[in-house]
Scaffold this motif. Sequence first.
Motif, PDB file in Angstrom:
ATOM      1  N   GLY A 113     -41.014 -22.625  77.241  1.00 55.67           N
ATOM      2  CA  GLY A 113     -41.094 -23.160  75.888  1.00 55.67           C
ATOM      3  C   GLY A 113     -40.474 -24.534  75.808  1.00 55.67           C
ATOM      4  N   LEU A 114     -40.535 -25.101  74.623  1.00 52.45           N
ATOM      5  CA  LEU A 114     -40.012 -26.444  74.387  1.00 52.45           C
ATOM      6  C   LEU A 114     -38.654 -26.365  73.706  1.00 52.45           C
ATOM      7  CD1 LEU A 114     -43.278 -28.117  73.026  1.00 52.45           C
ATOM      8  CD2 LEU A 114     -42.399 -28.163  75.367  1.00 52.45           C
ATOM      9  N   LEU A 115     -37.743 -27.233  74.131  1.00 52.48           N
ATOM     10  CA  LEU A 115     -36.451 -27.390  73.479  1.00 52.48           C
ATOM     11  C   LEU A 115     -36.543 -28.652  72.622  1.00 52.48           C
ATOM     12  CD1 LEU A 115     -34.125 -26.746  76.579  1.00 52.48           C
ATOM     13  CD2 LEU A 115     -35.276 -25.078  75.117  1.00 52.48           C
ATOM     14  N   VAL A 116     -36.365 -28.489  71.310  1.00 55.60           N
ATOM     15  CA  VAL A 116     -36.663 -29.568  70.371  1.00 55.60           C
ATOM     16  C   VAL A 116     -35.537 -29.719  69.358  1.00 55.60           C
ATOM     17  CG1 VAL A 116     -38.291 -30.417  68.641  1.00 55.60           C
ATOM     18  CG2 VAL A 116     -39.124 -29.021  70.552  1.00 55.60           C
ATOM     19  N   GLN A 117     -35.092 -30.960  69.169  1.00 51.84           N
ATOM     20  CA  GLN A 117     -34.235 -31.287  68.033  1.00 51.84           C
ATOM     21  C   GLN A 117     -35.183 -31.706  66.909  1.00 51.84           C
ATOM     22  OE1 GLN A 117     -30.377 -31.476  68.452  1.00 51.84           O
ATOM     23  NE2 GLN A 117     -31.280 -29.992  69.843  1.00 51.84           N
ATOM     24  N   LEU A 118     -35.344 -30.864  65.901  1.00 51.68           N
ATOM     25  CA  LEU A 118     -36.418 -31.064  64.938  1.00 51.68           C
ATOM     26  C   LEU A 118     -36.347 -32.408  64.243  1.00 51.68           C
ATOM     27  CD1 LEU A 118     -38.892 -30.091  63.431  1.00 51.68           C
ATOM     28  CD2 LEU A 118     -37.394 -28.844  61.867  1.00 51.68           C
ATOM     29  N   LEU A 122     -40.780 -36.942  64.842  1.00 54.66           N
ATOM     30  CA  LEU A 122     -41.461 -37.561  63.709  1.00 54.66           C
ATOM     31  C   LEU A 122     -42.954 -37.637  63.938  1.00 54.66           C
ATOM     32  CD1 LEU A 122     -38.447 -38.792  63.664  1.00 54.66           C
ATOM     33  CD2 LEU A 122     -39.448 -40.530  62.189  1.00 54.66           C
ATOM     34  N   SER A 123     -43.712 -37.281  62.898  1.00 60.58           N
ATOM     35  CA  SER A 123     -45.160 -37.472  62.946  1.00 60.58           C
ATOM     36  C   SER A 123     -45.517 -38.649  62.052  1.00 60.58           C
ATOM     37  CB  SER A 123     -45.875 -36.214  62.458  1.00 60.58           C
ATOM     38  OG  SER A 123     -45.696 -36.061  61.046  1.00 60.58           O
ATOM     39  N   SER A 124     -46.804 -38.936  61.964  1.00 61.16           N
ATOM     40  CA  SER A 124     -47.258 -40.025  61.095  1.00 61.16           C
ATOM     41  C   SER A 124     -47.235 -39.621  59.626  1.00 61.16           C
ATOM     42  CB  SER A 124     -48.688 -40.443  61.490  1.00 61.16           C
ATOM     43  OG  SER A 124     -49.573 -39.344  61.321  1.00 61.16           O
ATOM     44  N   ARG A 125     -46.818 -38.378  59.333  1.00 59.00           N
ATOM     45  CA  ARG A 125     -46.771 -37.904  57.956  1.00 59.00           C
ATOM     46  C   ARG A 125     -45.363 -37.540  57.497  1.00 59.00           C
ATOM     47  NH1 ARG A 125     -52.052 -33.825  57.863  1.00 59.00           N
ATOM     48  NH2 ARG A 125     -53.580 -35.390  58.509  1.00 59.00           N
ATOM     49  N   SER A 126     -44.404 -37.503  58.408  1.00 57.48           N
ATOM     50  CA  SER A 126     -43.058 -37.115  58.008  1.00 57.48           C
ATOM     51  C   SER A 126     -42.340 -38.273  57.320  1.00 57.48           C
ATOM     52  CB  SER A 126     -42.259 -36.619  59.211  1.00 57.48           C
ATOM     53  OG  SER A 126     -42.355 -37.507  60.297  1.00 57.48           O
ATOM     54  N   GLY A 146     -39.425 -39.949  57.672  1.00 56.80           N
ATOM     55  CA  GLY A 146     -38.276 -40.570  58.307  1.00 56.80           C
ATOM     56  C   GLY A 146     -37.503 -39.658  59.240  1.00 56.80           C
ATOM     57  N   MET A 147     -37.809 -38.383  59.279  1.00 60.07           N
ATOM     58  CA  MET A 147     -37.249 -37.460  60.254  1.00 60.07           C
ATOM     59  C   MET A 147     -38.185 -36.267  60.366  1.00 60.07           C
ATOM     60  SD  MET A 147     -34.012 -35.760  58.153  1.00 60.07           S
ATOM     61  CE  MET A 147     -33.726 -34.396  59.285  1.00 60.07           C
ATOM     62  N   GLY A 148     -38.113 -35.547  61.464  1.00 58.04           N
ATOM     63  CA  GLY A 148     -39.000 -34.416  61.658  1.00 58.04           C
ATOM     64  C   GLY A 148     -38.799 -33.350  60.609  1.00 58.04           C
ATOM     65  N   ASP A 149     -39.875 -32.631  60.254  1.00 61.82           N
ATOM     66  CA  ASP A 149     -39.785 -31.619  59.209  1.00 61.82           C
ATOM     67  C   ASP A 149     -40.497 -30.336  59.646  1.00 61.82           C
ATOM     68  OD1 ASP A 149     -42.584 -31.936  58.670  1.00 61.82           O
ATOM     69  OD2 ASP A 149     -42.162 -33.565  57.266  1.00 61.82           O
ATOM     70  N   LEU A 150     -40.538 -29.367  58.755  1.00 62.65           N
ATOM     71  CA  LEU A 150     -41.076 -28.054  59.094  1.00 62.65           C
ATOM     72  C   LEU A 150     -42.588 -28.067  59.288  1.00 62.65           C
ATOM     73  CD1 LEU A 150     -38.809 -25.922  56.754  1.00 62.65           C
ATOM     74  CD2 LEU A 150     -38.737 -26.024  59.249  1.00 62.65           C
ATOM     75  N   ALA A 151     -43.272 -28.979  58.664  1.00 58.78           N
ATOM     76  CA  ALA A 151     -44.711 -29.114  58.924  1.00 58.78           C
ATOM     77  C   ALA A 151     -44.948 -29.687  60.320  1.00 58.78           C
ATOM     78  CB  ALA A 151     -45.372 -29.989  57.867  1.00 58.78           C
ATOM     79  N   ASP A 152     -44.102 -30.641  60.723  1.00 58.52           N
ATOM     80  CA  ASP A 152     -44.183 -31.142  62.094  1.00 58.52           C
ATOM     81  C   ASP A 152     -43.939 -30.008  63.088  1.00 58.52           C
ATOM     82  OD1 ASP A 152     -44.598 -33.795  61.274  1.00 58.52           O
ATOM     83  OD2 ASP A 152     -42.441 -34.142  61.083  1.00 58.52           O
ATOM     84  N   LEU A 153     -42.981 -29.157  62.772  1.00 57.18           N
ATOM     85  CA  LEU A 153     -42.679 -28.020  63.639  1.00 57.18           C
ATOM     86  C   LEU A 153     -43.887 -27.092  63.762  1.00 57.18           C
ATOM     87  CD1 LEU A 153     -40.794 -26.212  65.277  1.00 57.18           C
ATOM     88  CD2 LEU A 153     -39.918 -25.296  63.103  1.00 57.18           C
ATOM     89  N   HIS A 189     -35.471 -30.562  55.504  1.00 57.36           N
ATOM     90  CA  HIS A 189     -36.548 -30.284  56.454  1.00 57.36           C
ATOM     91  C   HIS A 189     -37.891 -29.984  55.767  1.00 57.36           C
ATOM     92  CE1 HIS A 189     -32.843 -29.047  58.779  1.00 57.36           C
ATOM     93  NE2 HIS A 189     -33.373 -29.953  59.556  1.00 57.36           N
ATOM     94  N   LEU A 190     -37.930 -29.987  54.457  1.00 55.06           N
ATOM     95  CA  LEU A 190     -39.166 -29.679  53.744  1.00 55.06           C
ATOM     96  C   LEU A 190     -40.210 -30.780  53.926  1.00 55.06           C
ATOM     97  CD1 LEU A 190     -37.751 -28.349  50.352  1.00 55.06           C
ATOM     98  CD2 LEU A 190     -39.173 -27.042  51.942  1.00 55.06           C
ATOM     99  N   ARG A 191     -41.472 -30.394  54.005  1.00 52.02           N
ATOM    100  CA  ARG A 191     -42.595 -31.326  53.869  1.00 52.02           C
ATOM    101  C   ARG A 191     -43.018 -31.267  52.408  1.00 52.02           C
ATOM    102  NH1 ARG A 191     -46.889 -33.187  56.993  1.00 52.02           N
ATOM    103  NH2 ARG A 191     -45.280 -33.579  58.578  1.00 52.02           N
ATOM    104  N   ILE A 192     -42.754 -32.329  51.684  1.00 52.70           N
ATOM    105  CA  ILE A 192     -42.953 -32.351  50.233  1.00 52.70           C
ATOM    106  C   ILE A 192     -44.410 -32.080  49.869  1.00 52.70           C
ATOM    107  CG2 ILE A 192     -42.751 -33.743  48.134  1.00 52.70           C
ATOM    108  CD1 ILE A 192     -40.065 -32.984  49.393  1.00 52.70           C
ATOM    109  N   GLU A 193     -45.333 -32.718  50.577  1.00 47.41           N
ATOM    110  CA  GLU A 193     -46.743 -32.600  50.218  1.00 47.41           C
ATOM    111  C   GLU A 193     -47.292 -31.191  50.410  1.00 47.41           C
ATOM    112  OE1 GLU A 193     -46.262 -36.825  51.969  1.00 47.41           O
ATOM    113  OE2 GLU A 193     -45.334 -34.832  52.120  1.00 47.41           O
TER     114      GLU A 193
END
Length: 770
Positions: A164-169, A173-177, A179-186, A236-240
């Motif tokens: 598996g992947l070890l990730v600091q969420l 960052l995606s093109s939709r987050s 300024g920091m990674g969020d739960l939708a990116d996850l 960590h929420l994705r607002i949209e």
Amino acid sequence: MSRLARLAAAHGVCTSYDPAPGRTLQVPDATIVEVLAALGVDASTPDAVREALDRHAGEEAARLLPPTVVVRVPRPPRPDAPYAAEASAVRGVLPPLPDGTVLSVETEDGRVLERVAQAAGPTAGRLPPGCHTLRAQAPDGRTARAALIVAPDRFPAPPGRSFGLLVQLYSLLSSRSWGMGDLADLADLAAWAGREVGAGFIQLNPLHSAVPAGEGESIDPSPYRPSSRRFADPVHLRIEEIPEYGYLRGEARERAAELVDRAAGLREATLAEDGRIDRDAVWELKRRALELVRTVPLSPGRHVAYCDFLAEQGQALEDHAVWCSLAEVHGPDWRSWPGGLDDPRSSATARARAELLDRVDFHSWLAWLTDSQLARAQRTARDAGMPVGLVHDLALGVHPSGAEAWSLRDYLADGISVGAPPDAFNANGQDWGLPPWRPDALAAAGYAPYRSLLSGLLRHTGGLRIDHVMGLFRLWWVPQGRPPTEGTYVRYDAGAMLGMLALEAHRAGAVVIGEDLGTVESGVRAELAARGALGTSVLWFERDYEYLRTPRHETPRPLDPQDWRADCLATATTHDLPSTAARLSGDHVRLRDRLGLLAGAFADEQTQDAAETAEWVAHLDRLGLLPEGAGEEESEIRAVYRFLARTPAKMVGVWLPDGVGDRRPQNVPGTWGDRYPNWRLPVADGDGRPVTLEELVASPRLRALLETVYEELHGPREGRIPAPGEHGGQREEDLGAHPGGREGHHDGHRAAPRPGVQGHPGRVPSGDVR
């Protein structure tokens, strides 16, 4: 033994410790006195010690039952058979009781089993796993009650071998987050990793709620010093993806669009060269957007779901929301609040709650939204074929001024901080600034606060990593105002702590991974392994210490892959250690030199590090893991992970930044403030250029690394899903779930006996530096 030592032993306080084999240090009497005081025991004078000893002896003599009783349930013969204990097993774990004492058990579902485990008489029934109430009545009329924890004797086993992947969420960052990674990116990463490359899990940094910033201050970015471990942070929420966002109209919609535009600018700044994650700015934008979204009424179905969440979470959620509301008014340190508000059960707090009811509901709503998006991320991972899915991280403790320290103040030791004693890594010891659990208060409460914490964390996960798992056995307590060198160990009831963890892990079906790096007390790893917990093994520290004991050998050689323990998560690095590219290149030594962290001269440290690295690379080459030859960084990183996959480790973790050659550690222990941007770096390539989620999943280098690990574990892929751009625009949802996480696994390498000395004796910190 002195009276003070006897009193300390009666309360689990150690009066000496062994910093190295054959070396014992005595704990200062003043430390013992202060630690006992934190446990509610007065030992300030010889007379006080004598009185405390007499009182303890009297209480023990009069006690009919201990505060908490733990019964371990053996594994059933069939996988589908329920765990259950014979009620007669209760007596086997109790101290001697007066003849004729009658025991009864009230189970969690309200059944009462009478005449349980009498000295003579039939068994009254079977006890299911759970937290029950045990009652006793002695012939002399005395009665007592205790919490009865009936727990499975082993943790759930991983469903086959997987990587598996070890990730600091925050770093993803995606093109939709914003300024920091969020739960939708996850969720997006999980869908890709499960379907495209056959990953079985994603291990995350703690997502715990942070302490908000005070006036003129910044939010503490460390995920290991949270306000509350019970609830995830809404940053960590994705607002949209909040359903009500789509129903904003008029001026509110326009204001939301402005915030989205500002978030795009913040994201671009973070993704610029040498960009840093600005958690304060991210939260300010999201908080304003959430205030707008909250003006949209919930639909009937969503309203019912929210009400159900409130009922499920109960007092724990209300306390958290009340603290958040009070912190908005009075600042984030509850110890400085107006009179009465430092007590969550005071009349003053009740009045404040009524006055701030709207804000209390706001913070409860945020907890619900975050829980919902976490649930979606785990569902996405499992739907993508991951047998485990998300692996959450439980921090060792909490910030002393945060919500958990306020709401659970009766269960945490006042005036005490957790740390580590002096060792080869840090001669001054460590103080992490985290208040520890009081073992006596936990036992008196039947470990209910601990259970509540675990059940909350395990709601949406397939695994749980326990930071500094040795803390379930003992912790180094440092009295306020004293250096870490003047602390001492305090023991916990490991049977109860592990039993509660096993109980909740089984209810969630979650694997348990213990972070057991550094100084580990003898017997701890064996006990954890016997219960089915996985340890943590890092490649660079796994050496053959038995080889060290043979004549004419001074340096332990790298441990061969077949000799690793099977019950572990095998990794190349952690969030506190250099990336693999930095380790191979020696960049981590140059970084520590710039930061003034080297213990010796730079040239000496560099020479030693280069020799150790060369030894490992030569070892990889001897094993045939470097078919491309040594000297090329990407090939050497793949060889490191080939090695990990050839160990018998049940889980293999790939540090996500290693897939693109990131050379920067996420945290450098011993630094703070502006010395190094700990916990604020986005994933970057070898040149330090931040890399988006979209670029990561399109990276041939990352794909090659992950496919290499998959093939080492499971053999060649069947029905490989095309890489991005190869399927002619076919939608991901049309591609079907990847079979990798659900097919049988080959065990390729047999587990060999674990060497007598485990872990790395001198160069691994005793625990994460907070």
